[in-house]
Design a protein around this motif. Structure first.
Motif, PDB file in Angstrom:
ATOM      1  N   ARG A 147      24.755  10.147  62.693  1.00 49.15           N
ATOM      2  CA  ARG A 147      23.822  10.216  64.087  1.00 49.15           C
ATOM      3  C   ARG A 147      24.343   8.516  64.471  1.00 49.15           C
ATOM      4  O   ARG A 147      24.112   9.586  66.066  1.00 49.15           O
ATOM      5  CB  ARG A 147      22.135   9.433  63.039  1.00 49.15           C
ATOM      6  N   ASN A 148      25.272   8.794  64.400  1.00 44.47           N
ATOM      7  CA  ASN A 148      25.947   7.134  64.679  1.00 44.47           C
ATOM      8  C   ASN A 148      26.964   6.825  64.316  1.00 44.47           C
ATOM      9  O   ASN A 148      27.142   5.492  63.192  1.00 44.47           O
ATOM     10  CB  ASN A 148      24.797   6.104  65.451  1.00 44.47           C
ATOM     11  N   ASP A 149      28.247   7.085  64.608  1.00 38.70           N
ATOM     12  CA  ASP A 149      29.569   6.091  63.994  1.00 38.70           C
ATOM     13  C   ASP A 149      29.778   5.117  64.555  1.00 38.70           C
ATOM     14  O   ASP A 149      31.027   4.768  64.085  1.00 38.70           O
ATOM     15  CB  ASP A 149      30.383   7.487  63.906  1.00 38.70           C
ATOM     16  N   ASP A 150      29.497   4.416  65.735  1.00 34.65           N
ATOM     17  CA  ASP A 150      30.009   3.448  65.184  1.00 34.65           C
ATOM     18  C   ASP A 150      28.408   2.397  64.686  1.00 34.65           C
ATOM     19  O   ASP A 150      28.202   1.693  64.837  1.00 34.65           O
ATOM     20  CB  ASP A 150      28.616   3.167  66.858  1.00 34.65           C
ATOM     21  N   ILE A 151      29.673   1.810  63.508  1.00 33.24           N
ATOM     22  CA  ILE A 151      29.066   1.055  62.582  1.00 33.24           C
ATOM     23  C   ILE A 151      28.312  -0.481  63.763  1.00 33.24           C
ATOM     24  O   ILE A 151      27.442  -0.855  62.864  1.00 33.24           O
ATOM     25  CB  ILE A 151      29.692   1.155  61.845  1.00 33.24           C
ATOM     26  N   SER A 152      29.631  -1.074  64.076  1.00 33.51           N
ATOM     27  CA  SER A 152      28.916  -2.429  64.899  1.00 33.51           C
ATOM     28  C   SER A 152      27.186  -2.031  65.568  1.00 33.51           C
ATOM     29  O   SER A 152      27.420  -3.402  65.788  1.00 33.51           O
ATOM     30  CB  SER A 152      30.354  -2.553  65.384  1.00 33.51           C
ATOM     31  N   SER A 153      27.086  -0.692  66.122  1.00 30.14           N
ATOM     32  CA  SER A 153      25.703  -1.436  66.942  1.00 30.14           C
ATOM     33  C   SER A 153      25.164  -0.893  65.902  1.00 30.14           C
ATOM     34  O   SER A 153      23.679  -0.220  66.197  1.00 30.14           O
ATOM     35  CB  SER A 153      26.005   0.658  68.092  1.00 30.14           C
ATOM     36  N   TRP A 154      24.674  -0.509  64.234  1.00 30.59           N
ATOM     37  CA  TRP A 154      23.882  -0.410  63.562  1.00 30.59           C
ATOM     38  C   TRP A 154      22.992  -1.949  63.419  1.00 30.59           C
ATOM     39  O   TRP A 154      23.382  -2.534  63.688  1.00 30.59           O
ATOM     40  CB  TRP A 154      24.416  -0.131  61.826  1.00 30.59           C
ATOM     41  N   ARG A 155      21.351  -1.933  62.667  1.00 28.88           N
ATOM     42  CA  ARG A 155      20.755  -2.349  62.872  1.00 28.88           C
ATOM     43  C   ARG A 155      21.184  -3.264  61.857  1.00 28.88           C
ATOM     44  O   ARG A 155      21.769  -2.864  60.257  1.00 28.88           O
ATOM     45  CB  ARG A 155      19.554  -2.109  62.815  1.00 28.88           C
ATOM     46  N   GLU A 156      21.465  -4.652  62.254  1.00 29.26           N
ATOM     47  CA  GLU A 156      21.579  -5.942  60.789  1.00 29.26           C
ATOM     48  C   GLU A 156      20.971  -5.306  59.347  1.00 29.26           C
ATOM     49  O   GLU A 156      22.343  -4.985  58.720  1.00 29.26           O
ATOM     50  CB  GLU A 156      21.107  -6.901  61.607  1.00 29.26           C
ATOM     51  N   SER A 157      20.249  -5.343  58.721  1.00 24.48           N
ATOM     52  CA  SER A 157      19.857  -4.385  57.480  1.00 24.48           C
ATOM     53  C   SER A 157      21.013  -3.590  57.415  1.00 24.48           C
ATOM     54  O   SER A 157      20.910  -3.744  55.890  1.00 24.48           O
ATOM     55  CB  SER A 157      18.076  -4.486  57.886  1.00 24.48           C
ATOM     56  N   LYS A 158      20.996  -2.230  58.278  1.00 21.11           N
ATOM     57  CA  LYS A 158      21.876  -0.873  57.990  1.00 21.11           C
ATOM     58  C   LYS A 158      23.090  -1.596  57.519  1.00 21.11           C
ATOM     59  O   LYS A 158      23.763  -0.962  56.308  1.00 21.11           O
ATOM     60  CB  LYS A 158      21.206   0.203  58.350  1.00 21.11           C
TER      61      LYS A 158
END
Length: 290
Positions: A54-65
């Motif tokens: 879904r989103n391979d830009d890990i830096s943009s994942w929500r904090e909890s994830k």
């Protein structure tokens, strides 16, 4: 899988995971050996396959994830037993015996002290300091260097293996494996001196230090408490020298190459490259700026 690991950690009397941020970093110095044995990066990518799709830009994942990802990275890469436990006990004992002459707690602590206090880097750094004087391979300068090593209690393995404590002539020295090895080592140092970090090959000794501790834990020579005690002994040394994983990698590979006498194996080169570049590598998410 995650639930089983969590329950195992809760009910186990042994402390197999780091308890502090510095301990996490110290354990991650041995990440190349974990990856070599377990393909741990692939395990993480399988675990987060949907999220990465879904989103391979890990830096943009929500904090909890992102926090959960880091916890899983610690669990995958920082376990004392590398998730191998008792099934690897025999292999660990064989490896420690063959490569380190470790057979019990006493010999384990002795090898760890050697790595902590000097290791391969002690001879390498002293050879580096004297490289200009030794470059011409003058026999008097070599004998002076050897004498100085003995006075400083710097271990010269190949020389001691060849001659033991007996006297040897100049001709014997020139024909020795040690002489040939020194010539090759000086040529090697000349080739890497412009790319070598200021802390030399410290990372080579420290990565092995962590791996030896793990093997000793698996073999049953050291308890978890003893392992963490030994690990924390290198914390000031490592935290004061290492600033990023890139220079750590250069230091490790130069040390491995020096010890190996040739270029590092392709698999280790590839593993170190992946640890520095893959998005799900722990080296991408744990900084030395503690």
């Amino acid at each position: 899988r995650k639930v089983a690991k969590l329950l195992g950690g809760i009910f186990s009397k042994k402390v197999k995971l780091p308890r502090t941020k510095p301990e996490e970093l110290l354990m991650l110095m041995g990440a190349m050996y974990v990856e070599e044995s377990n393909s741990a990066i692939e395990n993480i990518e399988d675990l987060y396959e949907d999220e990465l799709r879904r989103n391979d830009d890990i830096s943009s994942w929500r904090e909890s994830k992102y926090i959960t990802l880091k916890m899983d990275l610690v669990e995958e890469f920082c376990m004392l037993d590398m998730h191998m436990g008792g099934r690897y006990k025999k292999s660990a004992k064989e490896m420690l015996s063959d490569w380190w002459d470790i057979h019990d707690k006493e010999s384990a602590l002795g090898s760890l002290e050697w790595l902590r206090e000097g290791g391969n880097r002690e001879y390498f750094h002293y050879l580096y300091e004297n490289r200009e004087k030794l470059k011409g391979m003058n026999i008097e300068n070599i004998r002076e260097f050897i004498s100085s090593c003995y006075k400083k209690e710097i271990w010269i393995g190949s020389l001691e293996e060849e001659f033991g404590e007996r006297e040897y002539s100049d001709e014997e020295l020139i024909k020795s494996e040690f002489y040939n090895e020194m010539e090759n080592n000086l040529a090697f140092i000349e080739g890497v001196e412009n790319m070598m970090p200021e802390f030399g090959i410290l990372a080579w000794d420290m990565a092995r230090y962590i791996h030896v501790i793990r093997l000793c834990f698996i073999a049953g020579y050291l308890t978890d408490e003893e392992c963490w005690n030994e690990i924390n002994k290198i914390s000031p040394l490592c935290l004061s020298h290492f600033k990023d994983w890139d220079s750590f990698t250069k230091s490790y590979l130069i040390g491995r190459n020096f010890w190996n006498g040739s270029d590092p194996e392709d698999d280790i080169m590839t593993i170190c490259s992946e640890l520095n570049e893959r998005k799900t590598s722990p080296w991408k998410h744990f900084s030395w700026r503690v």
